[in-house]
Design a protein around this motif. Structure first.
Motif, PDB file in Angstrom:
ATOM      1  N   LEU A 102       3.092  -9.402  -2.758  1.00  0.00           N
ATOM      2  CA  LEU A 102       2.841  -9.493  -1.223  1.00  0.00           C
ATOM      3  C   LEU A 102       3.993 -10.250  -0.835  1.00  0.00           C
ATOM      4  O   LEU A 102       4.525 -10.140   0.516  1.00  0.00           O
ATOM      5  CB  LEU A 102       1.595 -10.165  -1.184  1.00  0.00           C
TER       6      LEU A 102
ATOM      7  N   ILE B  38       6.459  -9.341   2.547  1.00  0.00           N
ATOM      8  CA  ILE B  38       6.649 -10.057   3.741  1.00  0.00           C
ATOM      9  C   ILE B  38       7.942 -10.544   3.944  1.00  0.00           C
ATOM     10  O   ILE B  38       8.543 -10.283   4.921  1.00  0.00           O
ATOM     11  CB  ILE B  38       5.677 -11.033   3.759  1.00  0.00           C
TER      12      ILE B  38
ATOM     13  N   SER C 155       2.125 -15.606   7.069  1.00  0.00           N
ATOM     14  CA  SER C 155       1.754 -14.226   7.025  1.00  0.00           C
ATOM     15  C   SER C 155       1.527 -13.637   5.559  1.00  0.00           C
ATOM     16  O   SER C 155       0.570 -12.478   5.352  1.00  0.00           O
ATOM     17  CB  SER C 155       3.132 -13.414   7.424  1.00  0.00           C
TER      18      SER C 155
ATOM     19  N   SER D 214      -2.036 -14.591   4.896  1.00  0.00           N
ATOM     20  CA  SER D 214      -2.960 -13.828   5.650  1.00  0.00           C
ATOM     21  C   SER D 214      -3.234 -12.454   4.847  1.00  0.00           C
ATOM     22  O   SER D 214      -4.172 -11.915   4.807  1.00  0.00           O
ATOM     23  CB  SER D 214      -2.521 -13.607   7.049  1.00  0.00           C
ATOM     24  N   ASN D 215      -1.880 -11.965   4.598  1.00  0.00           N
ATOM     25  CA  ASN D 215      -1.967 -10.549   4.030  1.00  0.00           C
ATOM     26  C   ASN D 215      -2.700 -10.656   2.527  1.00  0.00           C
ATOM     27  O   ASN D 215      -3.324  -9.854   2.210  1.00  0.00           O
ATOM     28  CB  ASN D 215      -0.431 -10.221   3.609  1.00  0.00           C
ATOM     29  N   TYR D 216      -2.569 -11.882   1.948  1.00  0.00           N
ATOM     30  CA  TYR D 216      -3.477 -11.823   0.688  1.00  0.00           C
ATOM     31  C   TYR D 216      -4.842 -11.663   0.941  1.00  0.00           C
ATOM     32  O   TYR D 216      -5.725 -11.325  -0.010  1.00  0.00           O
ATOM     33  CB  TYR D 216      -3.060 -13.164   0.057  1.00  0.00           C
TER      34      TYR D 216
ATOM     35  N   LYS E  89      -1.151  -5.228  -2.163  1.00  0.00           N
ATOM     36  CA  LYS E  89      -0.090  -4.664  -1.490  1.00  0.00           C
ATOM     37  C   LYS E  89      -0.250  -3.447  -0.661  1.00  0.00           C
ATOM     38  O   LYS E  89       0.416  -2.916   0.276  1.00  0.00           O
ATOM     39  CB  LYS E  89       1.160  -4.216  -2.358  1.00  0.00           C
TER      40      LYS E  89
ATOM     41  N   ASN F 274      -2.691  -2.963   1.219  1.00  0.00           N
ATOM     42  CA  ASN F 274      -3.012  -3.171   2.441  1.00  0.00           C
ATOM     43  C   ASN F 274      -2.126  -4.126   3.327  1.00  0.00           C
ATOM     44  O   ASN F 274      -2.370  -4.462   4.488  1.00  0.00           O
ATOM     45  CB  ASN F 274      -4.433  -3.991   2.294  1.00  0.00           C
ATOM     46  N   VAL F 275      -0.937  -3.865   3.155  1.00  0.00           N
ATOM     47  CA  VAL F 275       0.218  -4.491   4.065  1.00  0.00           C
ATOM     48  C   VAL F 275       0.130  -3.746   5.470  1.00  0.00           C
ATOM     49  O   VAL F 275       0.200  -4.082   6.384  1.00  0.00           O
ATOM     50  CB  VAL F 275       1.598  -4.387   3.411  1.00  0.00           C
TER      51      VAL F 275
ATOM     52  N   TYR G 187      -2.660  -4.911   7.536  1.00  0.00           N
ATOM     53  CA  TYR G 187      -2.141  -6.131   8.048  1.00  0.00           C
ATOM     54  C   TYR G 187      -1.224  -6.101   9.170  1.00  0.00           C
ATOM     55  O   TYR G 187      -1.573  -6.657  10.344  1.00  0.00           O
ATOM     56  CB  TYR G 187      -1.346  -7.133   7.190  1.00  0.00           C
TER      57      TYR G 187
END
Length: 523
Positions: free
Chosen positions: A313, A317, A336, A339-341, A346, A348-349, A352
């Motif tokens: 992740l 980013i 970021s 939040s992505n976590y 990965k 779900n990037v 996001y």
């Protein structure tokens, strides 16, 4: 006082020893030379005491000492009285007595005014981990460290490269300094300071093993971590702080990148494969101060579990935030990543990014809707102003057509009362509009905060604050207030002008105003 300085002071009246001496020191050797111009014979007791103290701190070190007389007028002609008077200090009193009587006292006291003594001291220091290692000239040691290239520290140095999560370097500095330290490297003035050192509670083996599974530093099998140079307690010397900060950041980059390598002595190249492949380069000697965000990202990635997922992740980013160079990464990048976590993993990037775009659209839409508050207020003003103006023009036209009224009495009693009612209603409508606008502003602030609360479960705290920046809310609110204030003042001015106009166009109103003023004066 530094014992070496104390030793030199035995032979001279000079009060500027520290300023005039020339010293060098690195991990393995310390050397100093000093020209004694104002020679004096040392007091025997002081001589013996100082030598004994030096012997006690040297331990396994060896010391070479050279006294040389030199001619002030011609440096190329000199007499060397004794080349290396002794090696390996001895505490043998008779040896020191002979040294004092035969060399120090008898020979040096005969020096003429045209000669001076050059004192040279060389100390060899075998470096050992987990033991006390002395630093005699702290500033010289820092200068030496600042000149070491990155390859020496990370690859070639047998000391730094031998450090791992279980080993430490302990430096005892022969100067009065405030202790400072990292997880593996301690700088102290007193051995007792070791009792006050608090290290971090870290699973080093877990960190290093995960690094070796997911990253590759081509030049060596790196054992040290960013924590090796991350100062837990900082030094009062900014130069060594900068050196340790730079090393911390560069090792953090190695722990984040897919691949990294040294190009030459000081250039670190990193390859990060995220949404796109980025190739970055940092010059250890000449690059500006590196962002500390890399260490923060490293620390977040290698903390606790799911290191591989978090590392992936982070790379995603970083590759998105990367524009021109590695300095594009900042504190917002970590927010970021966190939040992505929360959205998780990965795949779900995209979700996001879509979420951030949706939030941006919602904030923009809300901001545009806030402008309707101004439109409504200005519309109310325009309507009352046009109604007022229409009534006045209608009366004026009727009077012109009838030609029955004088210019000072266009408004008779009935029309004056009717117009007064219109003006009063306009004023009340102004008050109502102001109150209603305040309610709308409160509703706008509430909607903004509700929207922020709505997304709080999907974004980290820092990312939420960065996205829903309060400056947006403040900027919109201030703009609305200023526009409403402008229209309110203008609206109030039209009411005042209407009353002044009525005073001059209505004899009845002028008489009533005069009578009222007279009555008030009599009270």
């Amino acid at each position: 006082m530094n014992l070496i300085y104390q030793f030199i002071s035995l032979f001279t009246e000079d009060n500027l020893i520290v300023k005039n001496l020339n010293s060098k020191e690195d991990l393995y050797k310390a050397s100093i030379n000093y020209d004694i111009n104002n020679y004096k014979n040392p007091d025997y007791e002081s001589f013996l005491e100082t030598f004994t103290s030096i012997c006690e701190i040297l331990d396994s070190y060896t010391l070479d000492l050279t006294f040389t007389t030199m001619n002030k007028n011609n440096d190329t002609t000199y007499v060397e009285l004794n080349d290396k008077i002794f090696s390996s200090f001895s505490t043998n009193t008779k040896y020191l007595d002979d040294l004092y009587e035969n060399i120090i006292k008898n020979k040096f006291e005969m020096i003429s005014k045209d000669e001076f003594i050059r004192l040279e001291i060389n100390i060899n220091k075998p470096m050992e981990l987990e033991s006390i290692n002395r630093i005699f000239f702290f500033n010289s040691f820092i200068d030496s460290l600042s000149k070491k290239d990155l390859k020496y520290i990370l690859v070639n140095s047998p000391i730094y490269n031998s450090l791992n999560y279980k080993k430490h370097i302990i430096f005892l500095i022969d100067e009065d300094i405030t202790p400072f330290f990292s997880q593996n490297i301690y700088f102290l003035h007193d051995k007792k300071n070791l009792e006050n050192i608090s290290s971090l509670d870290l699973d080093y083996e877990h960190i290093v093993n995960n690094y070796k599974r997911n990253c590759h530093f081509i030049n060596s099998n790196l054992n040290i971590t960013p924590y090796t140079f991350k100062l837990i307690k900082r030094s009062q010397n900014e130069k060594i702080n900068e050196i340790f900060d730079k090393l911390t950041t560069m090792i953090s980059l190695i722990y984040i990148s897919n691949y990294s390598e040294l190009d030459g002595e000081n250039i670190l190249k990193v390859y990060i494969n995220g949404y796109k492949l980025i190739e970055g380069m940092i010059d250890y000697c000449h690059s500006p101060k590196l962002p500390s965000s890399y260490f923060d990202i490293f620390e977040w990635v290698y903390r606790n579990e799911h290191i591989e997922e978090k590392l992936e992740l982070a790379r995603q980013i970083i590759s998105l935030d990367y524009k021109e160079n590695l300095y594009d990464i900042n504190d917002k990048s970590l927010a970021s990543i966190e939040s992505n976590y929360l959205i998780y993993l990965k795949e779900n990037v995209d979700s996001y990014i879509s979420l951030k775009n949706q939030i941006t659209e919602d904030i923009l839409k809300l901001s545009l809707e806030s402008r309707d508050i101004i439109k409504d207020f200005s519309s109310n003003f325009k309507n009352t102003f046009l109604a007022n103006l229409s009534f006045v023009f209608t009366i004026l036209i009727l009077n012109i057509v009838s030609e029955t009224s004088k210019p000072t009495n266009i408004f008779n009693r009935d029309l004056s009362i009717l117009y007064l009612i219109i003006v009063i209603v306009s004023f009340l409508y102004l008050i109502f509009s102001i109150i209603n606008t305040k309610k709308d502003l409160e509703h706008y602030n509430s909607t903004f905060n509700n929207l922020k609360e709505l997304y709080s479960g999907l974004l980290s705290k820092d990312d939420l604050e960065n996205t829903f920046n309060n400056s947006i809310l403040t900027s919109d609110t201030e703009y609305i207030k200023k526009r409403i204030q402008f229209y309110s003042v203008f609206w109030l001015l039209t009411i005042i002008i209407s009353l002044v106009g009525l005073y001059f166009l209505s004899q009845w109103f002028a008489t009533e105003v005069s009578n009222t003023i007279t009555y008030i004066k009599k009270l």
